[in-house]
Design a protein around this motif. Structure first.
Motif, mmCIF file in Angstrom:
data_model
loop_
_atom_site.group_PDB
_atom_site.id
_atom_site.type_symbol
_atom_site.label_atom_id
_atom_site.label_comp_id
_atom_site.label_asym_id
_atom_site.label_seq_id
_atom_site.Cartn_x
_atom_site.Cartn_y
_atom_site.Cartn_z
ATOM 1 N N ILE A 51 -18.796 -8.241 8.423
ATOM 2 C CA ILE A 51 -18.071 -8.620 7.210
ATOM 3 C C ILE A 51 -18.009 -7.450 6.242
ATOM 4 C CG2 ILE A 51 -18.114 -10.109 5.169
ATOM 5 C CD1 ILE A 51 -19.331 -12.298 6.950
ATOM 6 N N ARG A 52 -19.129 -6.758 6.058
ATOM 7 C CA ARG A 52 -19.179 -5.641 5.102
ATOM 8 C C ARG A 52 -18.333 -4.453 5.559
ATOM 9 N NH1 ARG A 52 -25.648 -6.395 4.026
ATOM 10 N NH2 ARG A 52 -25.479 -7.608 2.103
ATOM 11 N N SER A 53 -18.149 -4.311 6.858
ATOM 12 C CA SER A 53 -17.358 -3.186 7.370
ATOM 13 C C SER A 53 -15.884 -3.539 7.543
ATOM 14 C CB SER A 53 -17.923 -2.708 8.709
ATOM 15 O OG SER A 53 -17.797 -3.713 9.703
ATOM 16 N N GLY A 54 -15.498 -4.753 7.160
ATOM 17 C CA GLY A 54 -14.102 -5.149 7.262
ATOM 18 C C GLY A 54 -13.709 -5.720 8.606
ATOM 19 N N GLY A 55 -14.692 -6.089 9.428
ATOM 20 C CA GLY A 55 -14.398 -6.611 10.753
ATOM 21 C C GLY A 55 -13.843 -8.023 10.744
ATOM 22 N N TRP A 56 -13.988 -8.746 9.618
ATOM 23 C CA TRP A 56 -13.445 -10.101 9.503
ATOM 24 C C TRP A 56 -12.457 -10.137 8.345
ATOM 25 C CZ3 TRP A 56 -14.923 -14.319 12.570
ATOM 26 C CH2 TRP A 56 -15.978 -14.077 13.449
ATOM 27 N N HIS A 57 -11.315 -10.761 8.531
ATOM 28 C CA HIS A 57 -10.351 -10.814 7.441
ATOM 29 C C HIS A 57 -10.733 -11.889 6.438
ATOM 30 C CE1 HIS A 57 -8.449 -14.549 8.769
ATOM 31 N NE2 HIS A 57 -8.289 -14.047 9.988
ATOM 32 N N ASP A 58 -10.148 -11.789 5.248
ATOM 33 C CA ASP A 58 -10.432 -12.731 4.170
ATOM 34 C C ASP A 58 -10.129 -14.160 4.615
ATOM 35 O OD1 ASP A 58 -8.768 -13.587 1.100
ATOM 36 O OD2 ASP A 58 -10.862 -13.891 1.653
ATOM 37 N N ALA A 59 -11.066 -15.054 4.346
ATOM 38 C CA ALA A 59 -10.933 -16.484 4.626
ATOM 39 C C ALA A 59 -11.035 -16.832 6.109
ATOM 40 C CB ALA A 59 -9.646 -17.050 4.037
ATOM 41 N N ALA A 60 -11.466 -15.886 6.929
ATOM 42 C CA ALA A 60 -11.727 -16.221 8.330
ATOM 43 C C ALA A 60 -12.796 -17.300 8.386
ATOM 44 C CB ALA A 60 -12.196 -14.977 9.089
ATOM 45 N N ARG A 61 -12.677 -18.226 9.312
ATOM 46 C CA ARG A 61 -13.560 -19.371 9.351
ATOM 47 C C ARG A 61 -14.719 -19.141 10.330
ATOM 48 N NH1 ARG A 61 -11.267 -23.941 7.072
ATOM 49 N NH2 ARG A 61 -12.630 -25.290 8.281
ATOM 50 N N THR B 26 -21.106 -24.047 15.609
ATOM 51 C CA THR B 26 -20.849 -24.076 17.050
ATOM 52 C C THR B 26 -20.456 -22.706 17.569
ATOM 53 O OG1 THR B 26 -20.150 -26.393 16.887
ATOM 54 C CG2 THR B 26 -19.490 -25.168 18.856
ATOM 55 N N ALA B 27 -19.553 -22.026 16.842
ATOM 56 C CA ALA B 27 -19.083 -20.709 17.287
ATOM 57 C C ALA B 27 -20.206 -19.685 17.258
ATOM 58 C CB ALA B 27 -17.926 -20.255 16.407
ATOM 59 N N ILE B 28 -21.019 -19.703 16.193
ATOM 60 C CA ILE B 28 -22.136 -18.757 16.081
ATOM 61 C C ILE B 28 -23.148 -19.012 17.199
ATOM 62 C CG2 ILE B 28 -24.108 -18.075 14.668
ATOM 63 C CD1 ILE B 28 -21.560 -16.953 13.582
ATOM 64 N N ALA B 29 -23.454 -20.277 17.433
ATOM 65 C CA ALA B 29 -24.432 -20.615 18.473
ATOM 66 C C ALA B 29 -23.959 -20.153 19.843
ATOM 67 C CB ALA B 29 -24.686 -22.121 18.473
ATOM 68 N N LYS B 30 -22.683 -20.381 20.151
ATOM 69 C CA LYS B 30 -22.138 -20.001 21.456
ATOM 70 C C LYS B 30 -22.117 -18.490 21.621
ATOM 71 C CE LYS B 30 -18.073 -20.608 24.411
ATOM 72 N NZ LYS B 30 -16.725 -21.240 24.538
ATOM 73 N N ARG B 31 -21.722 -17.783 20.587
ATOM 74 C CA ARG B 31 -21.596 -16.324 20.673
ATOM 75 C C ARG B 31 -22.935 -15.636 20.906
ATOM 76 N NH1 ARG B 31 -19.551 -12.385 15.757
ATOM 77 N NH2 ARG B 31 -20.320 -10.448 16.662
ATOM 78 N N PHE B 32 -23.999 -16.107 20.223
ATOM 79 C CA PHE B 32 -25.289 -15.435 20.317
ATOM 80 C C PHE B 32 -26.266 -16.125 21.252
ATOM 81 C CE2 PHE B 32 -24.626 -12.141 17.273
ATOM 82 C CZ PHE B 32 -23.683 -12.643 16.393
ATOM 83 N N GLY B 33 -25.821 -17.185 21.928
ATOM 84 C CA GLY B 33 -26.678 -17.853 22.883
ATOM 85 C C GLY B 33 -27.871 -18.523 22.236
ATOM 86 N N ILE B 34 -27.655 -19.125 21.065
ATOM 87 C CA ILE B 34 -28.743 -19.779 20.341
ATOM 88 C C ILE B 34 -28.358 -21.229 20.087
ATOM 89 C CG2 ILE B 34 -29.577 -17.649 19.263
ATOM 90 C CD1 ILE B 34 -27.985 -18.326 16.774
ATOM 91 N N SER B 35 -29.313 -22.015 19.602
ATOM 92 C CA SER B 35 -29.020 -23.407 19.289
ATOM 93 C C SER B 35 -28.364 -23.501 17.915
ATOM 94 C CB SER B 35 -30.304 -24.237 19.303
ATOM 95 O OG SER B 35 -31.153 -23.850 18.235
ATOM 96 N N ARG C 267 -14.869 -28.367 7.234
ATOM 97 C CA ARG C 267 -16.155 -28.052 7.838
ATOM 98 C C ARG C 267 -16.285 -26.549 8.004
ATOM 99 N NH1 ARG C 267 -16.917 -31.591 13.130
ATOM 100 N NH2 ARG C 267 -18.967 -30.584 12.977
ATOM 101 N N GLY C 268 -17.516 -26.060 7.995
ATOM 102 C CA GLY C 268 -17.761 -24.654 8.252
ATOM 103 C C GLY C 268 -17.705 -23.806 7.007
ATOM 104 N N TYR C 269 -17.520 -22.501 7.220
ATOM 105 C CA TYR C 269 -17.558 -21.522 6.146
ATOM 106 C C TYR C 269 -16.343 -20.609 6.243
ATOM 107 C CZ TYR C 269 -22.485 -22.818 5.533
ATOM 108 O OH TYR C 269 -23.662 -23.493 5.298
#
Length: 340
Positions: A28-38, A42-51, A74-76
């Motif tokens: 986020i700090r390096s500009g890898g995500w655009h403004d208001a990206a959701r 579920t997505a975080i858990a799947k991407r990093f292999g965590i619960s 829902r979400g951020y």
């Protein structure tokens, strides 16, 4: 990446949520995500292999840092301007091992590259495609800069090219193109092998030959990862001792394109009966260990000629039964039929 029981007890690994927190905050700090990206659990858990619990904690920490905010649904959402915000880098626990640090410094384009490559490669046996950078960025919730870097890497690997109008294209993989790529390989790789031979460490050939024999002895029990590793030992590790940089660069293009297709199709198609590639490798290694370098080069060229036929069969088999959903950033231009 997940913790094993020993890691959990000894505390060698950082807490699970810290991995996700460190990577996403850096992006986020390096500009890898655009403004208001959701973002969501579920997505975080799947991407990093965590619960979902550590994923939830990572999102809460990101919110506390002002990098995301809760969305109306829902979400951020990524906070406007957060990509240019300062703030100290988030460090993983001091006991983190090399794998953890590699994850921490993973470039934003690397996080989506493999999926983009597979989505494009999987469709080039049936059609030509145009790639829309803006739609690519939107599809993955990343910046145009990250999308542009992904496409540039695809160009380096020969998977996409740019036309005179500056538009990106993924050309169809035709039988003629496959033939040309393999012709390059069986012409250039034996020369690289000859030049690499004088630079090989004394114990390398016996060690690699032992791995090769073990793969053969495993018979039907050998898995795809081992076969890929054995293939890489000959065409990557051994040839890598060639110190002719322009020659190795010329070899890398056809290898990269064909490896991308191999990774996609090989696990999904029925095995080709009487596939002798392990024994073909034995012929190359035996000649090298006997000092018969020219004969080893001839055996390598023969192996690549046979490999061409196997690759053609795999791609043709996959193309006939291929049915894939539309991808927002790919525009279908012209259908082709992969015929042998």
């Amino acid at each position: 990446m997940t913790e094993g029981p020993d890691d959990a007890v000894s505390g060698r690994s950082p807490k699970l949520y810290q991995r996700a927190l460190a990577v996403v905050a850096s992006e986020i700090r390096s500009g890898g995500w655009h403004d208001a990206a959701r973002l969501n659990e579920t997505a975080i858990a799947k991407r990093f292999g965590i619960s979902r619990a550590p994923a939830r904690q990572a999102l809460a920490e990101l919110e506390a840092l002002g990098l995301v905010r809760k969305s109306e649904g829902r979400g951020y959402q990524v906070v406007a301007g957060a990509e240019s915000a300062g703030g100290d880098p988030i460090e993983l626990a001091s006991s983190a091992g090399p794998d953890d640090m590699q994850l921490h410094f993973l470039a934003s384009w690397e996080l989506i590259y493999r999926q983009v490559e597979l989505e494009i490669v999987s469709r080039t046996s049936i059609a030509n495609w145009r790639i829309n950078e803006v739609a690519l960025a939107k599809s993955f919730g990343v910046s145009r800069t990250v999308a542009r870097e992904v496409v540039a890497r695809l160009q380096q690997r020969g998977i996409v090219s740019k036309d005179d109008a500056g538009r990106w294209h993924a050309p169809a993989l035709t039988a003629r193109h496959v033939n040309q790529l393999y012709e390059l390989r069986w012409t250039l790789e034996p020369l690289a092998l000859e030049q690499a031979f004088a630079n090989l460490p004394d114990d390398l050939l016996p060690a690699l030959f032992t791995d090769l024999r073990q793969a053969i002895d495993a018979g039907d029990a050998v898995d795809g990862a081992i076969l890929d590793a054995v293939e890489l030992q000959l065409h990557g590790q051994l040839l890598g001792y060639c110190d002719n940089a322009p020659l190795m660069q010329a070899i890398s293009l056809p290898q990269a394109i064909l490896v991308a297709h191999h990774r996609l199709y090989q696990p999904k198609t029925p095995p080709i009966t009487d596939e002798p590639f392990l024994l073909e490798h034995v012929e190359v290694f035996e000649r090298l260990m006997a000092g018969r370098v020219a004969d080893a080069g001839a055996a390598l060229a023969n192996h690549l000629k046979i490999s061409r036929e196997r690759a053609m069969l795999r791609i043709a088999n996959a193309a006939r039964g291929l049915s894939l959903p539309n991808v927002a950033y790919l525009e279908r231009l012209r259908d082709v039929e992969f015929s042998l």
